[in-house]
Design a protein around this motif. Structure first.
Motif, PDB file in Angstrom:
ATOM      1  N   ALA A   1      27.239  53.726  14.975  1.00  0.00           N
ATOM      2  CA  ALA A   1      28.483  53.168  14.432  1.00  0.00           C
ATOM      3  C   ALA A   1      28.252  51.770  13.876  1.00  0.00           C
ATOM      4  O   ALA A   1      29.047  50.851  14.101  1.00  0.00           O
ATOM      5  N   SER A   2      27.163  51.601  13.129  1.00  0.00           N
ATOM      6  CA  SER A   2      26.796  50.284  12.602  1.00  0.00           C
ATOM      7  C   SER A   2      27.556  49.979  11.321  1.00  0.00           C
ATOM      8  O   SER A   2      26.980  49.863  10.243  1.00  0.00           O
ATOM      9  N   GLY A   3      28.861  49.846  11.459  1.00  0.00           N
ATOM     10  CA  GLY A   3      29.724  49.719  10.302  1.00  0.00           C
ATOM     11  C   GLY A   3      30.043  48.289   9.930  1.00  0.00           C
ATOM     12  O   GLY A   3      29.224  47.376  10.062  1.00  0.00           O
ATOM     13  N   THR A   4      31.270  48.071   9.472  1.00  0.00           N
ATOM     14  CA  THR A   4      31.707  46.806   8.900  1.00  0.00           C
ATOM     15  C   THR A   4      32.678  46.105   9.841  1.00  0.00           C
ATOM     16  O   THR A   4      33.525  46.751  10.459  1.00  0.00           O
ATOM     17  N   VAL A   5      32.544  44.782   9.941  1.00  0.00           N
ATOM     18  CA  VAL A   5      33.511  43.952  10.656  1.00  0.00           C
ATOM     19  C   VAL A   5      34.146  42.995   9.654  1.00  0.00           C
ATOM     20  O   VAL A   5      33.440  42.246   8.972  1.00  0.00           O
ATOM     21  N   ARG A   6      35.458  43.040   9.565  1.00  0.00           N
ATOM     22  CA  ARG A   6      36.191  42.144   8.672  1.00  0.00           C
ATOM     23  C   ARG A   6      36.908  41.076   9.500  1.00  0.00           C
ATOM     24  O   ARG A   6      37.558  41.395  10.506  1.00  0.00           O
ATOM     25  N   LEU A   7      36.778  39.840   9.067  1.00  0.00           N
ATOM     26  CA  LEU A   7      37.352  38.700   9.783  1.00  0.00           C
ATOM     27  C   LEU A   7      38.274  37.966   8.818  1.00  0.00           C
ATOM     28  O   LEU A   7      37.819  37.361   7.852  1.00  0.00           O
ATOM     29  N   ASP A   8      39.560  38.061   9.078  1.00  0.00           N
ATOM     30  CA  ASP A   8      40.553  37.489   8.165  1.00  0.00           C
ATOM     31  C   ASP A   8      41.376  36.445   8.913  1.00  0.00           C
ATOM     32  O   ASP A   8      42.404  36.748   9.506  1.00  0.00           O
TER      33      ASP A   8
ATOM     34  N   TYR B   1      26.423  46.335   8.951  1.00  0.00           N
ATOM     35  CA  TYR B   1      25.410  46.767   9.923  1.00  0.00           C
ATOM     36  C   TYR B   1      25.723  46.225  11.316  1.00  0.00           C
ATOM     37  O   TYR B   1      24.827  45.765  12.036  1.00  0.00           O
ATOM     38  N   SER B   2      26.988  46.308  11.695  1.00  0.00           N
ATOM     39  CA  SER B   2      27.453  45.671  12.938  1.00  0.00           C
ATOM     40  C   SER B   2      27.317  46.626  14.129  1.00  0.00           C
ATOM     41  O   SER B   2      28.312  47.074  14.716  1.00  0.00           O
TER      42      SER B   2
ATOM     43  N   ALA C   1      32.480  47.423  21.568  1.00  0.00           N
ATOM     44  CA  ALA C   1      32.381  46.145  22.266  1.00  0.00           C
ATOM     45  C   ALA C   1      33.704  45.683  22.862  1.00  0.00           C
ATOM     46  O   ALA C   1      34.789  46.027  22.386  1.00  0.00           O
ATOM     47  N   ASP C   2      33.598  44.847  23.894  1.00  0.00           N
ATOM     48  CA  ASP C   2      34.734  44.080  24.405  1.00  0.00           C
ATOM     49  C   ASP C   2      34.763  42.701  23.747  1.00  0.00           C
ATOM     50  O   ASP C   2      35.828  42.150  23.499  1.00  0.00           O
ATOM     51  N   TRP C   3      33.564  42.168  23.481  1.00  0.00           N
ATOM     52  CA  TRP C   3      33.404  40.891  22.782  1.00  0.00           C
ATOM     53  C   TRP C   3      32.456  41.093  21.603  1.00  0.00           C
ATOM     54  O   TRP C   3      31.438  41.776  21.745  1.00  0.00           O
ATOM     55  N   ILE C   4      32.794  40.501  20.459  1.00  0.00           N
ATOM     56  CA  ILE C   4      31.927  40.599  19.291  1.00  0.00           C
ATOM     57  C   ILE C   4      31.393  39.210  18.954  1.00  0.00           C
ATOM     58  O   ILE C   4      32.144  38.349  18.469  1.00  0.00           O
TER      59      ILE C   4
ATOM     60  N   LEU D   1      40.845  40.616  13.165  1.00  0.00           N
ATOM     61  CA  LEU D   1      39.523  41.252  13.263  1.00  0.00           C
ATOM     62  C   LEU D   1      39.678  42.763  13.158  1.00  0.00           C
ATOM     63  O   LEU D   1      40.458  43.378  13.889  1.00  0.00           O
ATOM     64  N   THR D   2      38.918  43.360  12.249  1.00  0.00           N
ATOM     65  CA  THR D   2      38.941  44.808  12.057  1.00  0.00           C
ATOM     66  C   THR D   2      37.525  45.352  12.074  1.00  0.00           C
ATOM     67  O   THR D   2      36.639  44.803  11.409  1.00  0.00           O
ATOM     68  N   VAL D   3      37.304  46.407  12.836  1.00  0.00           N
ATOM     69  CA  VAL D   3      36.008  47.086  12.857  1.00  0.00           C
ATOM     70  C   VAL D   3      36.167  48.424  12.151  1.00  0.00           C
ATOM     71  O   VAL D   3      37.023  49.238  12.521  1.00  0.00           O
ATOM     72  N   VAL D   4      35.362  48.646  11.126  1.00  0.00           N
ATOM     73  CA  VAL D   4      35.461  49.863  10.311  1.00  0.00           C
ATOM     74  C   VAL D   4      34.237  50.734  10.570  1.00  0.00           C
ATOM     75  O   VAL D   4      33.097  50.293  10.389  1.00  0.00           O
ATOM     76  N   ASP D   5      34.459  51.967  10.981  1.00  0.00           N
ATOM     77  CA  ASP D   5      33.359  52.906  11.247  1.00  0.00           C
ATOM     78  C   ASP D   5      32.955  53.564   9.927  1.00  0.00           C
ATOM     79  O   ASP D   5      33.307  54.713   9.651  1.00  0.00           O
TER      80      ASP D   5
END
Length: 397
Positions: free
Chosen positions: A201-208, A153-154, A160-163, A186-190
Motif C-alpha cells: 500500500a505504498s501510495g500517496t499522502v496529501r498534506l493540506d 511511495y508512502s 499507521a497510527d503516526w505518520i 491529511l489524506t492517505v490514498v491507496d
C-alpha cells in the motif's frame, strides 16, 4: 491498543520465526488478490515486534541490529510485502532515539510499547532528486506549524497510527513531523500499482494545511552533522528484505522440484529417476545456494558492523558500517533477482502458470531492489578501496 512486550533478542527471534510461518501460508493469495494485510500488520503490532528497538531504560528490549536484520529476513522470506511495511517504522524510531527530547522519547516509546505503528511520508514525485524535499512547515504565532505537501511511495502510511513526514522549515532545514493518521488535512490514498510488493500500500499522502504542534517536530538535519548510522540502519533492513526474498525463492524452487517437476528425458535415460537427482539441476541449485549464503553472511557481517559502530561511534566506525551495509545490499539485490529468476529455470514450464503465482518472488525482487541504485554503493566501495574516501553522510548509505 495493547501489545506484548518482548524481553530480549532471543524472544524477538522466536516470535519473528513463528509469525513468518504463519504469514507464509497466505502470502501468494494476498499478492494475487492484492488483499492488504491488515490483520497480519495487527498481529505484528500485538506481538511486540514493532517495539523491539525501544531503549531498555524506557522498557524495551533494545535488540541488536543483527537481531533486527534477522527479523526482517525471516519475514521477507515468507512475505516480502509484509516485511517492507515496517521498514520505515524502525527508521523513524531511530530518529526519535537520536534527535528526540526526553519528553518526546517518553511519549513515543510508550506509544510503541502499546503497539502503535509509524508509517512514512518522505519521497516526492516531480522533484529534481530524491532528497529534494518541498513539503513545508509554516510557523504559526503560537509556535506550532501548518504543513503542506504531497508524498509518494508512502509505505506503511495506510496502516499507521503516526505518520512521520519529512519536511523543510522556513530556513530550509530538514525536519521530521510526527502526525496522527487522522489529523485534519491529511489524506492517505491507496493508489500504489507496482508490479511487485503489491500489498505494501505504498501510495500517496496529501498534506493540506495539517496542524503540527511544536513538540511533534524533530530536527532531522542535525542527524547528519556528525558521525551517524541513520543511513546504515535503514539500508540494513532493505538488505535483509532482499536476502529474505532470495531465501524464500530458493525454498520455493526446492519444494517445486522435489514434488512437482518431472525429470528431463535425457536425465531419466541416464538413471536419474527424479528431477531432484538430475546432476545439472543439482549443480545449479549449488550455485543458487552460494548466492543466498553469501547474502546472508554479508548481512550478518554488516549488522555486526552497525552494532559495533553504535557502541563506539566515530567517523571511522560509521564509515566502516556504511560500507559493510553497502556490500550486503549489493549482494542481496543480486541474489534476490537472480534466484527469483532462476526459480523458473530449474522448475520448468509448469512453474510459469499464473495460478501458482511463483512469479511474485521475481516481481517483489525486481521492485524492491529498485529502491536505491546499487551502482552507487559499488562506487563508494571502490572509492574507499582505491583512495580511502569515506562514504558521504546521508540517509541512503
Amino acid at each position: 491498543m495493547s501489545a506484548h512486550v518482548i524481553a530480549d533478542d532471543a524472544e524477538a527471534l522466536a516470535v519473528a520465526a513463528e509469525l513468518a510461518e504463519e504469514f507464509r501460508a497466505g502470502a501468494a493469495a494476498r499478492d494475487a488478490e492484492r488483499r492488504l494485510p491488515r490483520e497480519e500488520v495487527r498481529r505484528l503490532s500485538a506481538s511486540g515486534l514493532l517495539a523491539v528497538t525501544v531503549p531498555a531504560e524506557h522498557g524495551g528490549a533494545d535488540v541488536r541490529q543483527e537481531t533486527l536484520a534477522e527479523i526482517f529476513r525471516l519475514l521477507a522470506s515468507a512475505d516480502a510485502s509484509l516485511a517492507q511495511i515496517p521498514q520505515s517504522h524502525f527508521v523513524y524510531v531511530n530518529v526519535i532515539r537520536r534527535q528526540g527530547t526526553e519528553q518526546q522519547r517518553r511519549f513515543f516509546f510508550a506509544e510503541l510499547l502499546a503497539g502503535r505503528r509509524f508509517g512514512n511520508a518522505q519521497s516526492e514525485a516531480g522533484t529534481q532528486h530524491v532528497q529534494d524535499i518541498r513539503t513545508r512547515l509554516e510557523p504559526q504565532a503560537d509556535g506550532s506549524y501548518l504543513m503542506t505537501g504531497v508524498k509518494h511511495y508512502s509505505t506503511g502510511a495506510l496502516f499507521a497510527d503516526w505518520i512521520p513526514v519529512l519536511a523543510r522549515a522556513g530556513d530550509g532545514a530538514l525536519h521530521v513531523a510526527y502526525v496522527p493518521r487522522d489529523a485534519p488535512g491529511l489524506t492517505v490514498v491507496d493508489d500504489w500499482d507496482g508490479m511487485g510488493q503489491r500489498t505494501t500500500a505504498s501510495g500517496t499522502v496529501r498534506l493540506d494545511g495539517v496542524p503540527v504542534p511544536a513538540d511533534r517536530v524533530l530536527p532531522h538535519h542535525l542527524t547528519f552533522q556528525g558521525p551517524q548510522l541513520h543511513g546504515a540502519t535503514a539500508q540494513l533492513l532493505h538488505a535483509a528484505i532482499d536476502t529474505g526474498i532470495a531465501a524464500g525463492a530458493l525454498a520455493e524452487a526446492v519444494a517445486f522440484v522435489r514434488t512437482k517437476s518431472r525429470p528431463w528425458f535425457e536425465s531419466l535415460a541416464e538413471g536419474h529417476a527424479s528431477a531432484a537427482d538430475d546432476p545439472l539441476l543439482i549443480h545449479r541449485f549449488g550455485e543458487l545456494a552460494l548466492l543466498v549464503r553469501a547474502a546472508e553472511a554479508l548481512l550478518r557481517e554488516a549488522a555486526r558492523a552497525v552494532d559495533g559502530a553504535a557502541a563506539h561511534l566515530t567517523d571511522e566506525t560509521a564509515a566502516e558500517a556504511s560500507l559493510a551495509v553497502a556490500a550486503a545490499k549489493v549482494q542481496a539485490a543480486q541474489a534476490a533477482v537472480e534466484v527469483a529468476d532462476a526459480l523458473f529455470e530449474v522448475s520448468g514450464t509448469r512453474s510459469a502458470l499464473h495460478s501458482l503465482n511463483l512469479h511474485r518472488h521475481w516481481r517483489d525482487a525486481r521492485t524492491h531492489t529498485l529502491h536505491d541504485p546499487v551502482r552507487w554503493k559499488i562506487q563508494h566501495l571502490g572509492r574507499f578501496v582505491l583512495h580511502g574516501t569515506r562514504p558521504p553522510r546521508h540517509g541512503l548509505l
